[in-house]
Design an enzyme around this catalytic site. Structure first.
Site, PDB file in Angstrom:
ATOM      1  N   CYS B 412       0.799  -1.220   0.000  1.00 28.17           N
ATOM      2  CA  CYS B 412       0.000   0.000   0.000  1.00 28.17           C
ATOM      3  C   CYS B 412       0.832   1.271   0.000  1.00 28.17           C
ATOM      4  O   CYS B 412       0.489   2.240  -0.654  1.00 28.17           O
ATOM      5  CB  CYS B 412      -0.973  -0.012   1.166  1.00 28.17           C
ATOM      6  SG  CYS B 412      -0.171  -0.311   2.729  1.00 28.17           S
ATOM      7  N   HIS B 456      -1.930   0.570   7.074  1.00 21.78           N
ATOM      8  CA  HIS B 456      -2.289   0.901   5.707  1.00 21.78           C
ATOM      9  C   HIS B 456      -1.854   2.319   5.398  1.00 21.78           C
ATOM     10  O   HIS B 456      -1.601   3.117   6.314  1.00 21.78           O
ATOM     11  CB  HIS B 456      -3.809   0.758   5.543  1.00 21.78           C
ATOM     12  CG  HIS B 456      -4.262   0.725   4.120  1.00 21.78           C
ATOM     13  ND1 HIS B 456      -3.744  -0.124   3.181  1.00 21.78           N
ATOM     14  CD2 HIS B 456      -5.211   1.456   3.470  1.00 21.78           C
ATOM     15  CE1 HIS B 456      -4.338   0.068   2.017  1.00 21.78           C
ATOM     16  NE2 HIS B 456      -5.238   1.036   2.173  1.00 21.78           N
ATOM     17  N   ASP B 472      -8.034   5.585  -2.426  1.00 20.55           N
ATOM     18  CA  ASP B 472      -7.156   4.492  -1.980  1.00 20.55           C
ATOM     19  C   ASP B 472      -6.756   3.675  -3.186  1.00 20.55           C
ATOM     20  O   ASP B 472      -7.507   2.828  -3.661  1.00 20.55           O
ATOM     21  CB  ASP B 472      -7.887   3.611  -0.964  1.00 20.55           C
ATOM     22  CG  ASP B 472      -6.944   2.598  -0.321  1.00 20.55           C
ATOM     23  OD1 ASP B 472      -5.795   2.487  -0.787  1.00 20.55           O
ATOM     24  OD2 ASP B 472      -7.372   1.927   0.632  1.00 20.55           O
TER      25      ASP B 472
END
Lengths: 313, 663
Positions: B412, B456, B472
């Site tokens: 991520c 994250h 995202d």
């Protein structure tokens, strides 16, 4: 209160009369008199430890007199020999044979005065006779006359010229009591009253040996319930496992307590043993059998301590 | 004090107690301290403890050795730590000196001191750990130490070690009610039960306030709990569980940091819609100054504040588990953007990311609106075989260009960083947000556990009429990560089932359940034991009907309760008649209880006749009843006349203690 006296026996009544009589001679010592009679009923022997002059001799003499028993006093000294107690065979020239001259032990009631002044050999001669109810002299066994009861006295062990009785010998005595000084009232009566010895001479025997033997046999018939045996076992258990005492009570001590408690109950015309009976005789039965472990910083005797720490089941 | 012959087993017991009390400290101590500790205790056990001669003749030698060891030890500690104060040094010295004390112990007093040292050593474990296993462990040691103390006083050697342990356990269990009263009522101050010194939490894993490729994927390998959340209502959907942490503005091409200092939020420029979510967040100690909160937080709790980029911060680093009551809205419009923030949200290092900038320029020519550019980039990610992986290849050179055009494998943080760079290159203000996504629902305790592997990173872009919008990029590459959590996206990342159990579904589900139950227990422990501060205390007292109690009345209450419970116990022991198996005895006990309430307590060793006489002597008017009952009891119990039982029962039940008229 008093629980109902449920034995109606003329001998017991007479025994209680005897207690009254003796109480008039030995003033203020009724408990000691009762314990002594309990001891006789239980076929035990009693050891009185006290300083000279508190009435040991008078007590034994008075008891012998009221019970109508033959009485002998043996004064123990360091040169007393076993033969002086048991008797000796003497050669009779006329018959050309040895003739036995019985010693003072052949009586019903013996006062063994100051027993710890004699040598161990002499002590053990008496103590063996106490246990066996017979003596063996020159390979001949002779029965003692029944009832046979020894009141031994001893001076406190720290006095000069004493041979302390070992624990194994002490164990032969069912009870050990001390008389102690009389209280002020009793002492005053003693001082103003007549001569004690002369009083004993006036005592009329109300009893005889046969009656006494019958009562001794009757002790066995006193009931002990499970609850009492539980209590007795708790006492023995505590003496052994609480860690308060050097050595626990032996099974023989347990039997002694039970027997003495039964005799105590009978003396009080009860057909059953109650916890109070056990507590009454316990100090004198185990007083000479139980010692504190470690430092003695208690203000109770070991027996009192034991009584206070064992719950009645 | 008398010298006592300490039997070997008691000495062993004491030594073992001291050893175990210090054991948890060993990994934290300089290696030579446990070695000396062990050596000295072993030495004491080996030295012929029975040979008094040895101690008498060698006294001066041993004394000298002790002094030498102590001097050397203290010097050693000083050279290791550079100081003689502080938590670690204090405990090191305590461990060292406790073994010296054991070595020199000769008199009863010495052994007492050793046992007390043991208690003290046990408590120091609290400086490092306050978990349930620690407490259980400490209880065990305390039991051993107490057993030792009882043993020292057991002059007649009545108890063997097992009996000693039993006795001391009984003692400890009996003290539990007092412990509870003390715990609940003792006036509380704000802060943790045990104040921790500065150096307590130097190595705690967790989200940092900077990010570089690999920093989050490394964190994901830990399954430690970050925080636990219990919601007032339903738990929001997994894809909405974005736990906002540090917001990163500045990049040097590889590393992202916050940059300039963060300002407090002055005026709110946010519009919330929909329902709010209320929850309690129990944060594990992070030693950092920020708190994670569900996007987007409505208001800061009492001892924290919001920054302009809506990060929740505290004044002090969080060094103990702490609970926060929070309220968030999952749908919102965040309009906050100042002039200088706009500059920072577009800044890129001068000479880096050449390829990316070229790519962005192409896009800018191709598309008009920022929305279109964003969509194009996301589509490009999707169509160009980007892979979501925990183990991406190492990036050399310009990490963004290398990732976007070469390796195309990343976690991520790679996507968030690359996406933000592309945004800024295209002239769209953007920033990186780090935190946690998702969480694991614990059905046992009905709360959410967020672990380190939920870490994250995502991006936020500024759109003219929409404000800051969360994008995202990971959601495009691996939609499962967002919708179903990391447990499903990269199962190998989550090591929550041991390898051996993996193939067995029953065992692994059992394992899961056990783990969850333990976690629940841990959570309750933190909530009610470690987190039992002034608020919780007040809350509990309110529940008990005591409102607004200050510490003074609380102290008074505490002592009243303590005294009261001891009194109750004493009274209970005094009046209590043991339950008897014999019915006659039972009725008789009842009779005794009736009298005991009026002050005539039968001593345990008091015979029935003696007792009756004692009562009658002072209460003549009761003579009839007392005599009758005693007589019946004696007849049944000691004469085996069981047929009188009913009579006794009736007599006891109707017996009433009446005061005589003359009194």
């Amino acid at each position: 209160m008093n629980i109902k006296e449920d034995i109606n026996d003329s001998s017991i009544n007479k025994l209680n009369q005897a207690i009254d009589t003796v109480s008039h001679i030995i003033l203020g010592k009724e408990m000691a008199i009762r314990l002594t009679l309990t001891c006789i009923l239980a076929r035990g022997h009693i050891l009185i430890e006290d300083t000279p002059g508190v009435g040991k001799t008078t007590l034994s003499h008075a008891i012998a007199a009221v019970l109508g028993l033959s009485y002998q006093r043996i004064q123990f000294t360091s040169d007393l020999l076993p033969a002086d107690i048991l008797g000796v065979s003497v050669y009779n020239r006329e018959n050309e044979a040895f003739e036995f001259h019985p010693g003072p032990i052949f009586s019903n009631l013996i006062l063994a005065d100051e027993i710890n002044r004699a040598t161990p050999r002499t002590q053990s001669a008496l103590l063996e006779a106490m246990a066996e109810y017979q003596v063996t002299i020159e390979a001949e066994t002779r029965k003692l006359s029944l009832p046979f009861f020894v009141i031994a006295t001893q001076n406190p062990n720290n006095q000069v010229g004493t041979f302390p009785l070992p624990e194994s010998q002490l164990d032969r005595f069912l009870m050990q009591i001390d008389l102690g000084y009389p209280d002020a009232k009793a002492e005053r009566q003693l001082l103003i009253g007549e001569d004690r010895r002369r009083l004993i001479g006036d005592v009329r025997s109300v009893f005889n040996a046969e009656e006494l033997i019958r009562l001794q046999n009757q002790v066995e018939s006193i009931q002990t319930a499970d609850a009492i045996l539980d209590y007795l076992q708790d006492i023995l258990e505590f003496s052994r496992n609480s860690g308060n005492y050097t050595q626990g009570l032996s099974p023989r001590a347990g039997l002694a307590i039970l027997h003495a408690a039964k005799a105590w109950a009978l003396l009080h015309s009860h057909s059953i043993v109650l916890p109070e009976d056990i507590q009454a005789i316990l100090p004198s039965v185990i007083g000479h059998r139980l010692n504190y472990a470690g430092e003695d910083n208690h203000n109770l005797t070991p027996a009192q301590h034991l009584i206070q720490h064992v719950a009645i089941p | 004090m008398p010298k006592i012959e300490l039997s070997l087993d008691k000495l062993v017991c004491l030594s073992v107690g001291i050893l175990l009390a210090g054991l948890p400290h060993w990994p934290r101590l300089p290696f030579w301290i446990p070695a000396i500790h062990l050596l000295l205790i072993a030495g004491r056990l080996y030295l012929p403890y029975k040979q008094k001669k040895f101690w008498q003749t060698q006294r001066s030698l041993i004394g000298l050795a002790r002094i030498l060891i102590m001097i050397v030890g203290v010097i050693g500690v000083y050279t290791t730590y550079g100081t003689l104060t502080g938590r670690d040094v204090g405990i090191t010295l305590l461990v060292l000196l406790s073994s010296l004390k054991i070595l020199e112990s000769q008199t009863q007093r010495d052994f007492y001191v050793c046992a007390y040292l043991g208690y003290f050593l046990v408590i120091t474990n609290f400086f490092y750990e306050q978990t349930i296993p620690t407490v259980i462990y400490m209880f065990v040691i305390t039991t051993i130490m107490t057993a030792c103390l009882i043993g020292f006083n057991d002059i007649n050697k009545r108890f063997n070690p097992i009996q000693l342990i039993k006795l001391s356990s009984t003692l400890l269990v009996q003290s539990v009610p007092l412990l509870l009263i003390m715990f609940i009522l003792f006036p509380r101050v704000n802060g943790p039960l045990w104040g921790l010194p500065e150096d307590a939490l130097t190595a705690v894993t967790g989200i940092d306030d900077q990010m570089s490729p690999g920093s989050i994927s490394k964190l994901v390998q830990s399954s430690e709990v970050a925080f636990r959340v219990s919601f007032a209502g339903d738990i929001p959907e997994q894809s909405n569980l974005y736990w906002r942490g540090p917001v990163l503005w500045q990049t040097d091409g590889r590393k992202w940091t916050h940059g300039t200092s963060q300002n407090r939020l002055n005026s709110k420029s946010v519009v919330f819609s929909g329902d709010s979510t209320r929850y309690e967040l129990m944060l594990e100690p992070t030693n950092k100054k920020w708190i994670f909160a569900l996007e987007l937080l409505n208001d800061a709790p009492a001892d924290a504040y919001l920054t302009q980029d809506y990060q929740l911060k505290t004044g002090k680093a969080i060094q103990a588990r702490k609970a926060y009551q929070l309220e968030s809205y999952t749908s919102y419009q965040l309009n906050e953007l100042s002039e200088d923030a706009l500059v920072r949200a577009l800044a890129l290092p001068e000479t880096s990311h050449i390829k990316s900038r070229d790519f962005a320029d192409q896009l800018r020519q191709q598309y008009q609106t920022p929305e279109e550019i964003i969509q194009a980039i996301l589509n490009w990610f999707q169509q160009n075989a980007f892979i979501y992986t925990l183990k991406p290849p190492l990036l050399t050179g310009d990490s963004i260009d290398e990732f976007l055009f070469n390796t195309r494998q990343g976690f991520c943080e790679h996507y968030a960083a690359a996406f933000t760079v592309l945004m800024r290159s295209s002239g769209i203000p953007a920033r990186v947000v780090t935190g946690y996504l998702g969480g694991e629902i614990n059905p046992v305790g009905d709360f959410l556990v967020v672990r380190q592997y939920h870490a994250h990173a995502w991006a936020e872009v500024w759109l003219k009429n929409k404000g800051w919008v969360r994008i995202d990029p990971t959601a495009v590459i691996s939609p499962e990560r967002v919708d179903q959590g990391i447990e499903n996206a990269i199962p190998e990342a989550v090591i929550d089932v041991p390898f051996v159990l993996k193939n067995n579904s029953t065992l692994s589900s059992l394992w899961q359940r056990v783990r969850r139950s333990l976690d629940t227990l841990n959570y309750q422990w933190s909530q009610w034991v470690l987190g039992y501060g002034p608020e919780r205390q007040q809350q509990l007292l309110n529940m008990l009907g005591l409102k607004a109690v200050d510490w003074k009345s609380l102290t008074i209450l505490l002592f009243i309760m303590l005294g009261g419970s001891i009194l109750l116990l004493g009274l209970f022991l005094l009046v209590k008649q043991p339950k008897a198996s014999d019915p006659a005895k039972r009725y008789y006990n009842k009779f005794c209880s009736k009298l005991a309430k009026k002050g005539f307590i039968r001593q345990a060793h008091e015979g029935p006749i003696d007792y009756a006489n004692r009562v009658i002597n002072s209460q003549q008017h009761l003579a009839g009843d007392v005599e009758m009952i005693t007589r019946l009891y004696v007849a049944i119990r000691y004469r085996s006349e069981a047929d009188k039982l009913a009579e006794l029962k009736q007599a006891v039940n109707t017996f009433v203690f009446s005061r005589s008229h003359s009194n």
